[in-house]
Motif scaffolding. Structure first.
Motif, PDB file in Angstrom:
ATOM      1  N   ALA A  14       0.908  -1.356   0.027  1.00 57.96           N
ATOM      2  CA  ALA A  14      -0.108  -0.047   0.031  1.00 57.96           C
ATOM      3  C   ALA A  14       0.742   1.422  -0.112  1.00 57.96           C
ATOM      4  O   ALA A  14       2.002   1.431   0.763  1.00 57.96           O
ATOM      5  CB  ALA A  14      -0.875  -0.112   1.281  1.00 57.96           C
ATOM      6  N   PRO A  16       0.925   5.259   0.928  1.00 57.27           N
ATOM      7  CA  PRO A  16       0.384   6.047   1.861  1.00 57.27           C
ATOM      8  C   PRO A  16      -0.358   7.226   1.231  1.00 57.27           C
ATOM      9  O   PRO A  16       0.119   7.671   0.149  1.00 57.27           O
ATOM     10  CB  PRO A  16       1.431   6.499   2.923  1.00 57.27           C
ATOM     11  CG  PRO A  16       2.712   6.299   2.066  1.00 57.27           C
ATOM     12  CD  PRO A  16       2.411   5.216   1.326  1.00 57.27           C
ATOM     13  N   PRO A  17      -1.283   7.781   1.839  1.00 57.04           N
ATOM     14  CA  PRO A  17      -1.929   9.086   1.095  1.00 57.04           C
ATOM     15  C   PRO A  17      -1.155  10.337   1.199  1.00 57.04           C
ATOM     16  O   PRO A  17      -0.178  10.537   2.059  1.00 57.04           O
ATOM     17  CB  PRO A  17      -3.239   9.373   1.926  1.00 57.04           C
ATOM     18  CG  PRO A  17      -3.071   8.673   3.146  1.00 57.04           C
ATOM     19  CD  PRO A  17      -1.862   7.527   3.130  1.00 57.04           C
ATOM     20  N   ARG A 202      -8.898   9.329   0.834  1.00 53.84           N
ATOM     21  CA  ARG A 202      -7.812   8.306   0.563  1.00 53.84           C
ATOM     22  C   ARG A 202      -7.280   7.568   1.401  1.00 53.84           C
ATOM     23  O   ARG A 202      -6.662   6.433   1.429  1.00 53.84           O
ATOM     24  CB  ARG A 202      -6.725   9.483  -0.324  1.00 53.84           C
ATOM     25  CG  ARG A 202      -5.521   8.701  -0.636  1.00 53.84           C
ATOM     26  CD  ARG A 202      -5.575   7.701  -1.653  1.00 53.84           C
ATOM     27  NE  ARG A 202      -4.248   7.148  -2.248  1.00 53.84           N
ATOM     28  CZ  ARG A 202      -3.483   6.531  -1.467  1.00 53.84           C
ATOM     29  NH1 ARG A 202      -3.696   6.087  -0.135  1.00 53.84           N
ATOM     30  NH2 ARG A 202      -2.295   6.060  -1.876  1.00 53.84           N
ATOM     31  N   GLY A 203      -7.130   8.091   3.147  1.00 52.40           N
ATOM     32  CA  GLY A 203      -6.557   7.519   4.042  1.00 52.40           C
ATOM     33  C   GLY A 203      -7.464   6.429   4.701  1.00 52.40           C
ATOM     34  O   GLY A 203      -7.165   6.020   5.817  1.00 52.40           O
ATOM     35  N   THR A 208      -6.931   0.260   0.266  1.00 51.36           N
ATOM     36  CA  THR A 208      -5.412   0.149  -0.168  1.00 51.36           C
ATOM     37  C   THR A 208      -5.165   0.260  -1.528  1.00 51.36           C
ATOM     38  O   THR A 208      -5.799  -0.212  -2.327  1.00 51.36           O
ATOM     39  CB  THR A 208      -4.981  -1.347   0.062  1.00 51.36           C
ATOM     40  OG1 THR A 208      -5.313  -1.637   1.471  1.00 51.36           O
ATOM     41  CG2 THR A 208      -3.514  -1.658  -0.244  1.00 51.36           C
TER      42      THR A 208
END
Length: 415
Positions: A14, A16-17, A202-203, A208
């Motif tokens: 994944a 991160p945002p 997004r977070g 993911t």
């Protein structure tokens, strides 16, 4: 697709945002400013576009510049504080940016399409909420398409009602812009099989986004996998996208015209590269009887032909933009069909000139233009990849049915 068969084996990869913008974005005042800002940004974006392609460098700073410039809110209605420029202007903006870097031009496509959809299908409260986000500089990504479905419009991603929010489960691919987005609209079905945009943070836990896009072209659109595992989305951010296609609206033509603009941008870049190379590096052919490559009569003819075909595509692109404006203002079966038809015509010509111009570049510029140091093949790779988005052979079918039998095009995002 239920949570039990959502594949989460790649979740460790994944990304991160990215943070939300610290300051509010600029708001464009009119069409002329939109074009001027696009030219200013394009002059910057083009400088390292080859390097970004070669090394697959994410356009993080460039996207921040792009969205903070105000160009990502140019189709927000005036009633909500936006500039509401003509779709002919919006298409020209995307073309200008795409000529500098077609990946960056494409990343904005789904954001602008979702903004248009919110205008079409959302109630006033939801419009006010989401348009305020867009005007601040919030970027929408996309989690629309699915890799293994039988057809592009077949979705297995679903959501269930959970009071003031919904729970979404599924898996997506071709998710251009999701990596660097602030909000991710997910196309998900309700229990009646209707498609909605569930706009997730997004977070959000369970969302993911994976950088596994491996195409040879449009390498920095970052169009990889999105895994949606019990993601919560507030109902304030649940947009009834299906309403844009259960009756005539311009939504499908809007998604399409932006694709056209990316391709005319690629064609423009390829022709510009050809002219520059012929004028500065290419040699005259041994039998030509001229001293300079730019005096070769066959090269002159070919450049004239390519430019003419590009101008024809651009003229149809502008015509399509104005047709969309009319369909947005007064959506009827006739106005929407006309917008779809002109956009389909533009899509055919833009695909053909993008492929022709990027291929002809090497023929006219000569063998040395294939050297890796120039990276000119990126234009052909980008054109070949992006023009696969929806098949032009079916655009001919749409045109023939319309002009021969009076049959309006189908209502979906690929028409």
């Amino acid at each position: 697709m239920t949570v039990s068969n959502v594949k989460t084996d790649k979740a460790a990869a994944a990304v991160p945002p990215v943070p939300r913008p610290a300051t509010a974005a600029h708001i464009i005042k009119d069409d002329a400013e939109a074009i001027a800002v696009a030219h200013r940004l394009a002059a910057e974006f083009v400088k390292d576009s080859s390097k970004r392609d070669r090394e697959r460098i994410w356009p993080v700073a460039e996207l921040d510049q792009f969205s903070q410039s105000g160009l990502w809110s140019i189709n927000v209605p005036k009633a909500f504080g936006g500039p509401e420029v003509s779709y002919a202007t919006l298409a020209k903006v995307v073309e200008i940016i795409s000529a500098a870097d077609s990946s960056i031009g494409q990343i904005a496509q789904n954001h602008l399409g979702v903004v248009a959809a919110i205008r079409t299908v959302s109630d006033k409260d939801q419009q006010a909420l989401l348009f305020a986000e867009v005007l601040k500089g919030t970027r929408f990504g996309n989690a629309f398409s699915e890799f293994g479905s039988k057809r592009a419009a077949d979705f297995e991603t679903k959501f269930t009602d959970a009071g003031d929010h919904v729970i979404v489960n599924g898996q997506k691919f071709y998710s251009s812009g999701a990596l660097l987005a602030h909000l991710v609209p997910i196309v998900a079905l309700d229990d009646e099989g209707r498609a909605w945009y569930a706009i997730a943070d997004r977070g959000a836990p369970g969302l993911t986004v994976i950088d596994d896009w491996s195409s040879f072209g449009q390498r920095t659109t970052l169009s990889g996998t999105v895994i949606i595992d019990n993601v919560k989305v507030p109902k304030t951010h649940l947009v009834p996208g299906y309403k844009g296609y259960d009756k005539p609206t311009a939504d499908g033509a809007i998604f399409q015209i932006i694709q056209v603009a990316v391709d005319t941008g690629i064609a423009q870049a390829a022709i510009d590269e050809t002219v520059n190379f012929v004028r500065t590096r290419s040699r005259a052919w041994i039998d030509s009887g001229v001293d300079n490559a730019w005096d070769d009569p066959y090269t002159i003819q070919a450049i004239g032909d390519l430019t003419l075909r590009l101008h024809a595509a651009q003229a149809l692109l502008e015509k399509a933009g104005h047709a969309i404006d009319r369909a947005v203002a007064e959506p009827t079966a006739e106005s929407v069909a006309h917008a779809q038809i002109v956009t389909a015509e533009a899509k055919i010509l833009s695909t053909e000139i993008a492929i022709a111009a990027t291929n002809k570049l090497f023929e006219l510029a000569g063998t040395r233009s294939t050297l890796a140091e120039h990276n000119l093949d990126r234009h052909w790779r980008n054109a070949r990849t992006h023009t696969l988005h929806d098949p032009v052979r079916w655009k001919y079918s749409i045109l023939g049915k319309y002009f021969l039998n009076g049959e309006n095009p189908p209502l979906h995002a690929w028409s």
